[in-house]
Design a protein around this motif. Structure first.
Motif, mmCIF file in Angstrom:
data_model
loop_
_atom_site.group_PDB
_atom_site.id
_atom_site.type_symbol
_atom_site.label_atom_id
_atom_site.label_comp_id
_atom_site.label_asym_id
_atom_site.label_seq_id
_atom_site.Cartn_x
_atom_site.Cartn_y
_atom_site.Cartn_z
ATOM 1 N N ARG A 1 0.846 -1.183 0.000
ATOM 2 C CA ARG A 1 0.000 0.000 0.000
ATOM 3 C C ARG A 1 0.889 1.244 0.000
ATOM 4 O O ARG A 1 1.900 1.261 0.702
ATOM 5 C CB ARG A 1 -0.832 -0.060 1.285
ATOM 6 C CG ARG A 1 -1.834 1.013 1.430
ATOM 7 C CD ARG A 1 -2.623 0.760 2.704
ATOM 8 N NE ARG A 1 -3.289 1.950 3.132
ATOM 9 C CZ ARG A 1 -3.959 2.064 4.279
ATOM 10 N NH1 ARG A 1 -4.004 1.047 5.121
ATOM 11 N NH2 ARG A 1 -4.551 3.177 4.589
ATOM 12 N N PRO A 2 0.554 2.292 -0.804
ATOM 13 C CA PRO A 2 1.410 3.490 -0.795
ATOM 14 C C PRO A 2 1.418 4.140 0.586
ATOM 15 O O PRO A 2 0.362 4.390 1.155
ATOM 16 C CB PRO A 2 0.779 4.405 -1.840
ATOM 17 C CG PRO A 2 -0.524 3.797 -2.216
ATOM 18 C CD PRO A 2 -0.570 2.390 -1.719
ATOM 19 N N LEU B 1 1.618 9.860 -0.968
ATOM 20 C CA LEU B 1 1.136 10.094 -2.337
ATOM 21 C C LEU B 1 2.268 9.975 -3.349
ATOM 22 O O LEU B 1 2.051 9.586 -4.493
ATOM 23 C CB LEU B 1 0.471 11.463 -2.442
ATOM 24 C CG LEU B 1 -0.888 11.557 -1.739
ATOM 25 C CD1 LEU B 1 -1.492 12.941 -1.933
ATOM 26 C CD2 LEU B 1 -1.844 10.488 -2.229
ATOM 27 N N GLU C 1 4.404 7.775 -3.525
ATOM 28 C CA GLU C 1 4.592 6.358 -3.868
ATOM 29 C C GLU C 1 3.462 5.792 -4.717
ATOM 30 O O GLU C 1 3.471 4.597 -5.039
ATOM 31 C CB GLU C 1 4.691 5.520 -2.588
ATOM 32 C CG GLU C 1 5.987 5.674 -1.854
ATOM 33 C CD GLU C 1 6.011 4.834 -0.587
ATOM 34 O OE1 GLU C 1 5.291 3.817 -0.515
ATOM 35 O OE2 GLU C 1 6.714 5.218 0.347
ATOM 36 N N VAL C 2 2.468 6.611 -5.051
ATOM 37 C CA VAL C 2 1.327 6.086 -5.805
ATOM 38 C C VAL C 2 1.798 5.711 -7.204
ATOM 39 O O VAL C 2 2.386 6.534 -7.909
ATOM 40 C CB VAL C 2 0.174 7.120 -5.862
ATOM 41 C CG1 VAL C 2 -0.934 6.639 -6.779
ATOM 42 C CG2 VAL C 2 -0.358 7.394 -4.471
ATOM 43 N N THR C 3 1.557 4.465 -7.609
ATOM 44 C CA THR C 3 1.988 3.981 -8.927
ATOM 45 C C THR C 3 0.814 4.093 -9.891
ATOM 46 O O THR C 3 -0.337 4.118 -9.469
ATOM 47 C CB THR C 3 2.432 2.508 -8.851
ATOM 48 O OG1 THR C 3 1.399 1.770 -8.210
ATOM 49 C CG2 THR C 3 3.731 2.362 -8.094
#
Ligand SMILES: Cc1cc2nc3c(=O)[nH]c(=O)nc-3n(C[C@H](O)[C@H](O)[C@H](O)COP(=O)(O)O)c2cc1C
Length: 216
Positions: A197-198, A201, A203-205
């Motif tokens: 889980r990120p 923000l 780290e959001v893929t």
């Protein structure tokens, strides 16, 4: 397609509702009456609802033996239903008269629980010992009772067959848990994938990336 549930005008031979909310984990629930009678039955309106402390729920359509026994003695055990135990799990759903020990009827072994009185199913790789918290009676949007009952319990003890612990993690897919679908359908979990889980923000893929497939 669209249908409204008051008209149920889906035009299909069978109601698709349970085929949408699928797969559903199965709580294979042991309970005990005040007279010491033991009961075992599967419930797929079942899930975990809280982590700290761990809590579970299951829902009974009508006042079935499990609900009655749990309200009598305030304890129950949720056993993990697996591929290897699918036949026995199904057998324990038969409409045996109240007081029948479905655990014995299905040729299963009762193992003593540590913190509650109802036994666990020795053959199941995991079992959650639970204390009853509350029962919620369900009403429909018209405010009328629907003869539905949701039982909440707190998990006070956990049994795990250590053969399924690998590198410090419980290998769920290796236990081959079964889950309920619609109609007479089931699924069996044999593989899983990992996706972190990120944490922020940044780290959001992008969608459809991430997720490393792991086959059991
Ligand atoms: C896989 C499976 C899942 C089930 N899930 C539910 C459920 O969520 N709620 C329910 O009321 N009955 C459910 N049933 C039916 C009960 O298991 C059945 O009515 C059983 O006889 C109840 O036993 P008891 O009266 O000993 O509690 C399920 C049956 C199967 C085979």
């Amino acid at each position: 397609m669209f249908y409204s549930t008051d008209r149920n005008d889906h035009g299909l031979p069978h109601d698709p509702f349970k085929a949408i909310i699928a797969p559903r984990p199965i709580g294979w629930i042991t309970s005990m009456g005040t007279n010491g009678a033991i009961n075992l039955a599967p419930y797929s309106y079942f899930n975990g609802v809280h982590s700290k402390p761990p809590m579970v729920m299951f829902a009974s359509e009508g006042r079935k033996d499990s609900l009655e026994f749990i309200e009598e003695t305030k304890e129950f055990v949720c056993n993990l239903a697996t591929w290897d135990l699918r036949g026995q799990m199904n057998q324990t759903s038969a409409p045996y008269p109240r007081g029948t020990n479905e655990l014995e009827a299905a040729g299963l072994t009762a193992a003593p629980s540590r913190l509650v009185k109802p036994p666990r199913v020795a053959e199941a790789p995991c079992a959650l010992e639970c204390k009853w918290l509350q029962t919620v009676e369900l009403n429909g949007v018209d405010g009328k009772p629907v003869d539905g009952w949701v039982v909440f319990g707190q998990v006070v003890g956990v049994h795990i067959d250590e053969r399924y612990i690998r590198n410090g993690l419980l290998d769920t897919a290796a236990m081959k848990p079964i889950a309920r679908g619609g109609y007479h359908d089931y699924s069996v979990l044999t593989e899983s994938f990992t996706m972190r889980r990120p944490a922020s923000l940044a780290e959001v893929t992008p969608p459809a990336s991430g997720g490393e497939k792991v086959t059991a």
